[in-house]
Design an enzyme around this catalytic site. Structure first.
Site, PDB file in Angstrom:
ATOM      1  N   GLY A  31       0.816  -1.214   0.000  1.00  0.00           N
ATOM      2  CA  GLY A  31       0.000   0.000   0.000  1.00  0.00           C
ATOM      3  C   GLY A  31       0.845   1.258   0.000  1.00  0.00           C
ATOM      4  N   ALA A  32       0.231   2.396   0.383  1.00  0.00           N
ATOM      5  CA  ALA A  32       0.872   3.723   0.269  1.00  0.00           C
ATOM      6  C   ALA A  32       1.388   3.895  -1.154  1.00  0.00           C
ATOM      7  CB  ALA A  32       1.993   3.893   1.299  1.00  0.00           C
ATOM      8  N   LEU A  33       0.479   3.651  -2.086  1.00  0.00           N
ATOM      9  CA  LEU A  33       0.877   3.503  -3.492  1.00  0.00           C
ATOM     10  C   LEU A  33       1.323   4.807  -4.137  1.00  0.00           C
ATOM     11  CD1 LEU A  33      -1.897   1.026  -4.711  1.00  0.00           C
ATOM     12  CD2 LEU A  33       0.313   0.533  -3.656  1.00  0.00           C
ATOM     13  N   HIS A  37       4.484   1.780  -7.964  1.00  0.00           N
ATOM     14  CA  HIS A  37       3.572   0.639  -7.794  1.00  0.00           C
ATOM     15  C   HIS A  37       2.603   0.567  -8.978  1.00  0.00           C
ATOM     16  CE1 HIS A  37       4.256   1.720  -3.393  1.00  0.00           C
ATOM     17  NE2 HIS A  37       4.639   0.462  -3.423  1.00  0.00           N
ATOM     18  N   GLN A  61       8.187  -9.065   7.892  1.00  0.00           N
ATOM     19  CA  GLN A  61       9.392  -8.564   7.223  1.00  0.00           C
ATOM     20  C   GLN A  61       9.961  -7.323   7.907  1.00  0.00           C
ATOM     21  OE1 GLN A  61       7.183  -7.919   3.422  1.00  0.00           O
ATOM     22  NE2 GLN A  61       8.465  -6.092   3.232  1.00  0.00           N
ATOM     23  N   GLY A 147       9.236  -4.644  -8.620  1.00  0.00           N
ATOM     24  CA  GLY A 147      10.055  -3.512  -9.050  1.00  0.00           C
ATOM     25  C   GLY A 147      11.540  -3.791  -8.851  1.00  0.00           C
ATOM     26  N   ARG A 148      12.337  -3.409  -9.854  1.00  0.00           N
ATOM     27  CA  ARG A 148      13.793  -3.522  -9.736  1.00  0.00           C
ATOM     28  C   ARG A 148      14.358  -2.610  -8.654  1.00  0.00           C
ATOM     29  NH1 ARG A 148      16.829  -5.900 -13.939  1.00  0.00           N
ATOM     30  NH2 ARG A 148      15.441  -6.218 -15.689  1.00  0.00           N
ATOM     31  N   ASP A 150      13.770  -2.667  -5.715  1.00  0.00           N
ATOM     32  CA  ASP A 150      14.192  -3.571  -4.645  1.00  0.00           C
ATOM     33  C   ASP A 150      14.902  -4.754  -5.298  1.00  0.00           C
ATOM     34  OD1 ASP A 150      12.788  -2.248  -2.252  1.00  0.00           O
ATOM     35  OD2 ASP A 150      11.211  -2.403  -3.747  1.00  0.00           O
ATOM     36  N   SER A 186       7.628   4.690  -0.855  1.00  0.00           N
ATOM     37  CA  SER A 186       6.625   5.081   0.150  1.00  0.00           C
ATOM     38  C   SER A 186       7.294   5.874   1.268  1.00  0.00           C
ATOM     39  CB  SER A 186       5.968   3.844   0.761  1.00  0.00           C
ATOM     40  OG  SER A 186       5.583   2.961  -0.241  1.00  0.00           O
TER      41      SER A 186
HETATM   42  P1  AMP Z   1       6.233  -2.137  -1.486  1.00  0.00           P
HETATM   43  O1  AMP Z   1       4.826  -1.718  -1.329  1.00  0.00           O
HETATM   44  O2  AMP Z   1       7.217  -1.091  -1.103  1.00  0.00           O
HETATM   45  O3  AMP Z   1       6.506  -3.483  -0.885  1.00  0.00           O
HETATM   46  O4  AMP Z   1       6.462  -2.325  -3.050  1.00  0.00           O
HETATM   47  C1  AMP Z   1       5.618  -3.132  -3.815  1.00  0.00           C
HETATM   48  C2  AMP Z   1       6.255  -3.354  -5.177  1.00  0.00           C
HETATM   49  O5  AMP Z   1       6.438  -2.089  -5.832  1.00  0.00           O
HETATM   50  C3  AMP Z   1       7.640  -4.009  -5.073  1.00  0.00           C
HETATM   51  O6  AMP Z   1       7.770  -4.960  -6.105  1.00  0.00           O
HETATM   52  C4  AMP Z   1       8.550  -2.840  -5.276  1.00  0.00           C
HETATM   53  O7  AMP Z   1       9.814  -3.192  -5.778  1.00  0.00           O
HETATM   54  C5  AMP Z   1       7.776  -2.007  -6.277  1.00  0.00           C
HETATM   55  N1  AMP Z   1       8.243  -0.625  -6.300  1.00  0.00           N
HETATM   56  C6  AMP Z   1       8.445   0.193  -5.236  1.00  0.00           C
HETATM   57  N2  AMP Z   1       8.944   1.385  -5.633  1.00  0.00           N
HETATM   58  C7  AMP Z   1       9.065   1.313  -6.984  1.00  0.00           C
HETATM   59  C8  AMP Z   1       9.530   2.219  -7.990  1.00  0.00           C
HETATM   60  N3  AMP Z   1       9.968   3.436  -7.690  1.00  0.00           N
HETATM   61  N4  AMP Z   1       9.505   1.813  -9.278  1.00  0.00           N
HETATM   62  C9  AMP Z   1       9.059   0.575  -9.605  1.00  0.00           C
HETATM   63  N5  AMP Z   1       8.605  -0.320  -8.711  1.00  0.00           N
HETATM   64  C10 AMP Z   1       8.615   0.036  -7.414  1.00  0.00           C
END
Ligand code: AMP
Length: 291
Positions: A31-33, A37, A61, A147-148, A150, A186
């Protein structure tokens, strides 16, 4: 857009969609999209998949020093953004249905989880691998988009999929950045105005590694020193790592022959930021352009 909270209901819904011979693209999130995302959802739609996003702030995690309670939760605006993006299904499970009081089974993460984030955040990838496997079970998708940004997380998930013979394809998608290069995250919302200016130092340091490689500097020692100097110029408040690693194993590489990944984790104010970039020797860049 269907919003589903119940575990039996999501499983039944996915079963129904699959019977229709439709392909399913899964986008796991906490979330916190932001636009990063949403680019994953967009990619699933472009690929012609039924896009299923999940929103779940995964407690396992987070380490004792990470503040789970402080993690931003913006469900209403997340749902609006997903709807606008054409997302088909959103799964928002209640925490106690994912982890019951007696939950005690975890995934032992693969060796690529050992260094960097794995070392600095003990237990982090164990939690990530466990929740991702659970989501793959509940939502048997054809493809999952990550997402790359991470980079190590994608490497961990790809290794888990290979090692456990999971019938799903992993797509790693490009990092979405702010106009000045800062990777969207986020956590960026926690940066003060002054922190925000300094935070772009991570992108500058990564870009510098590529420029130095272009200029013929290809040793780990010189590239890492250049990145550190650029980070100190920003200045960031502390550097957890600034390293040049192999794209597959994530072990440090002494000399960049073709390509490598430059990875950084640094703290700006109280916010910990991570970023990375694939750096390529000139000949490889030329070959990529002609392909
Ligand atoms: P999170 O909510 O932070 O766990 O992220 C969810 C997905 O979004 C993960 O696969 C992240 O790698 C991806 N993500 C986060 N930030 C970015 C970004 N700036 N660009 C592309 N993908 C992202």
């Amino acid at each position: 857009m269907k919003i589903i909270h119940d575990l039996n209901e999501i499983y039944a819904q996915i079963d129904f969609v699959r019977r229709d011979a439709k392909r399913i693209g899964l986008v796991p999130t906490m979330g916190a999209l932001h636009a990063g995302h949403l680019s994953l959802v967009q990619r699933a739609k472009q690929d012609g998949e039924i896009a299923v996003a999940t929103i779940f702030v995964n407690p396992t995690q987070f380490g004792p020093k990470d503040d789970l309670a402080k993690y931003p939760r913006t469900l209403d605006s997340d749902l609006t953004a997903l709807r606008e993006q054409g997302c088909d299904i959103v799964f928002v499970p209640p925490s106690d249905r994912i982890y019951s009081g007696s939950h005690s089974t975890f995934v032992e993460p693969p060796s690529v989880a050992r260094r960097w984030e794995g070392e600095l955040r003990p237990g982090h990838f164990r939690g990530v691998a466990t929740i991702v496997l659970k989501l793959f079970q509940l939502i048997p998708a054809h493809v999952a988009y990550f997402g790359r940004k991470d980079y190590q997380q994608v490497a961990v998930i790809q290794a888990m999929v290979d090692d456990l013979n999971l019938p799903i394809r992993i797509e790693a998608c490009e990092t979405v950045r702010e106009p000045d290069g800062l990777a969207m995250s986020s956590r960026n919302r926690y940066l003060s105005k002054e922190d925000r200016v300094r935070a772009v130092g991570l992108w500058r340091a990564l870009s510098l590694a590529q420029r130095r490689l272009d200029a013929g500097e290809n040793t780990r020692a010189s590239l890492e020193a250049a990145m550190r100097a650029e980070l100190e110029k920003a200045p960031v408040d502390s550097i957890d790592y600034a390293a040049i690693v192999h794209p597959g194993s994530m072990e440090p590489v002494e000399v960049v022959e073709e390509s490598a990944i430059a990875i950084i984790a640094a703290r700006v104010g109280s916010t910990r930021l991570i970023d990375n970039m694939t750096i390529m020797a000139k000949e490889v860049q030329r070959m990529e352009r002609t392909e």
